[in-house]
Scaffold this active site. Structure first.
Site, PDB file in Angstrom:
ATOM      1  CG  MET A  28      -1.851  -1.108   1.266  1.00 42.05           C
ATOM      2  SD  MET A  28      -3.176  -1.016   2.072  1.00 42.05           S
ATOM      3  CE  MET A  28      -2.843  -0.548   3.651  1.00 42.05           C
ATOM      4  N   GLY A  29       2.006   1.010  -0.190  1.00 38.20           N
ATOM      5  CA  GLY A  29       3.094   2.224  -0.451  1.00 38.20           C
ATOM      6  C   GLY A  29       3.513   2.591   0.882  1.00 38.20           C
ATOM      7  CB  ALA A  30       3.686   4.689   3.281  1.00 38.31           C
ATOM      8  CG  HIS A  35       6.973  -1.922   2.066  1.00 42.70           C
ATOM      9  ND1 HIS A  35       6.721  -1.036   2.948  1.00 42.70           N
ATOM     10  CD2 HIS A  35       5.825  -2.715   2.110  1.00 42.70           C
ATOM     11  CE1 HIS A  35       5.548  -0.955   3.345  1.00 42.70           C
ATOM     12  NE2 HIS A  35       4.983  -1.940   2.924  1.00 42.70           N
ATOM     13  CD  GLN A  59      -6.164  -3.549   2.962  1.00 46.74           C
ATOM     14  OE1 GLN A  59      -5.872  -3.894   1.892  1.00 46.74           O
ATOM     15  NE2 GLN A  59      -5.095  -3.780   3.898  1.00 46.74           N
ATOM     16  N   GLY A 149       5.232 -10.062   4.722  1.00 48.98           N
ATOM     17  CA  GLY A 149       5.703  -9.801   5.979  1.00 48.98           C
ATOM     18  C   GLY A 149       5.035 -10.558   6.942  1.00 48.98           C
ATOM     19  CD  GLN A 155      -2.152  -8.680   4.584  1.00 48.40           C
ATOM     20  OE1 GLN A 155      -3.020  -7.589   4.697  1.00 48.40           O
ATOM     21  NE2 GLN A 155      -0.774  -8.526   4.382  1.00 48.40           N
TER      22      GLN A 155
HETATM   23  O1  PAF Z   1      -0.232  -5.883   3.750  1.00 49.29           O
HETATM   24  C1  PAF Z   1      -0.703  -4.841   3.083  1.00 49.29           C
HETATM   25  O2  PAF Z   1       0.252  -3.790   2.770  1.00 49.29           O
HETATM   26  C2  PAF Z   1      -2.066  -4.798   2.469  1.00 49.29           C
HETATM   27  O3  PAF Z   1      -2.869  -5.426   3.271  1.00 49.29           O
HETATM   28  C3  PAF Z   1      -1.966  -5.503   1.151  1.00 49.29           C
HETATM   29  C4  PAF Z   1      -1.504  -7.010   1.156  1.00 49.29           C
HETATM   30  C5  PAF Z   1      -0.960  -4.848   0.211  1.00 49.29           C
HETATM   31  C6  PAF Z   1      -3.534  -5.618   0.511  1.00 49.29           C
HETATM   32  O4  PAF Z   1      -3.842  -4.481   0.278  1.00 49.29           O
END
Ligand code: PAF
Length: 274
Positions: A28-30, A35, A59, A149, A155
């Site tokens: 989701m960036g940032a 990452h 979400q 991660g 998740q």
């Molecule tokens: O973990 C995240 O950053 C988000 O939940 C994902 C997996 C990119 C889905 O939007």
């Protein structure tokens, strides 16, 4: 590095990619070192590395959380370029969610208890939103492997279950292997998260107590009952007076925790042997 903003552009770009095997890092960036560790793991496997940047509205159950989620697209692009990512998918909300309510209904998953506990209990609908977007992205990218991660332990469990169900449904992307990568931490133990940038100085100073409390809990897990252990971990978390524990729970061997730090929600987890 090629940047695609539409589905068509992504599919065209992937057709021209040097290697047909795709290593996928959805984000989701940032972006932060956590990452980048996923990108590096993806690169080690040798396929075309595809990253996505999309702040997925479905979400977020709190509109303020969605509004305040950090967005740093230029910095993200520079980081991904430096890491040698070949393709970045950066769609708009309309591109991912065209107005077609019937298709959205088909894209629902039955996770049983898995999305009712911990994050699921306190953020209703969160994991349906995650599964919705990840399944759409997998369908487009058709990854051989996708990288997540371990900080988001629940998740990862949800996504593995989604892929299992996708196999039963015969989805084209159902052979994607889910690769779980270790949590990356700041020097003081705080798990890296895009949300850390939103912490006030007082909350940032207290936040390492989360990892510290998890470690202390691990030492006591063999001698305390689950209730006593929860109370013990809560006291350690809340000793600064600025953090509030939301839950402390077990998912198999993993002790998982969520903490409110002002307006920011932080999660972490640790394997307990007892
Ligand atoms: O973990 C995240 O950053 C988000 O939940 C994902 C997996 C990119 C889905 O939007």
């Amino acid at each position: 590095m090629r940047i695609a903003e539409t589905r068509e552009a992504l599919l065209d770009t992937l057709k021209d990619a040097p290697c047909e095997t795709r290593e996928f890092v959805p984000t989701m960036g940032a972006l932060h070192e956590g990452h980048l560790s996923l990108v590096r793991a993806a690169r080690r496997n040798g396929g075309t590395v595809v990253a996505s940047i999309f702040v997925n509205p479905t979400q977020f159950n709190d509109p303020n959380d969605l509004k305040n989620y950090p967005r740093t697209p230029e910095q993200d692009m520079a980081m991904l370029r430096t890491e040698g990512v070949e393709v970045v998918f950066m769609p708009t909300v309309e591109e991912i969610y065209p107005a077609d309510a019937e298709r959205e209904k088909e894209n629902e998953w039955d996770f049983g208890e898995l999305d009712k506990v911990m994050e699921g209990a306190t953020r209703p609908g969160h994991f349906q939103g995650v599964a919705q977007v990840v399944s759409k992205l997998f369908e487009l990218v058709q990854p051989a492997r996708a990288y997540f991660g371990q900080k988001d332990y629940q998740q990862v469990a949800i996504i593995r279950e989604m892929v299992r169900q996708a196999r039963e449904r015969g989805e084209t992307w159902a052979e994607a292997e889910i690769v779980e990568c270790p949590t990356v931490r700041e020097e003081d133990g705080l798990a890296m998260s895009s949300r850390n940038a939103l912490l006030t100085p007082a909350h940032r100073a207290a936040a390492p107590d989360i990892h510290r409390a998890l470690r202390l809990g691990a030492l006591k897990a063999g001698e305390l009952s689950p209730r006593e252990l929860e109370r013990y971990v809560r006291a350690e978390i809340e000793r600064s007076g600025v953090l509030k524990m939301i839950y402390f729970d077990r998912m198999g061997p993993q002790a998982c925790i969520a903490v409110q730090a002002g307006d920011v929600r932080l999660i972490d987890n640790m394997r307990y042997d007892n």
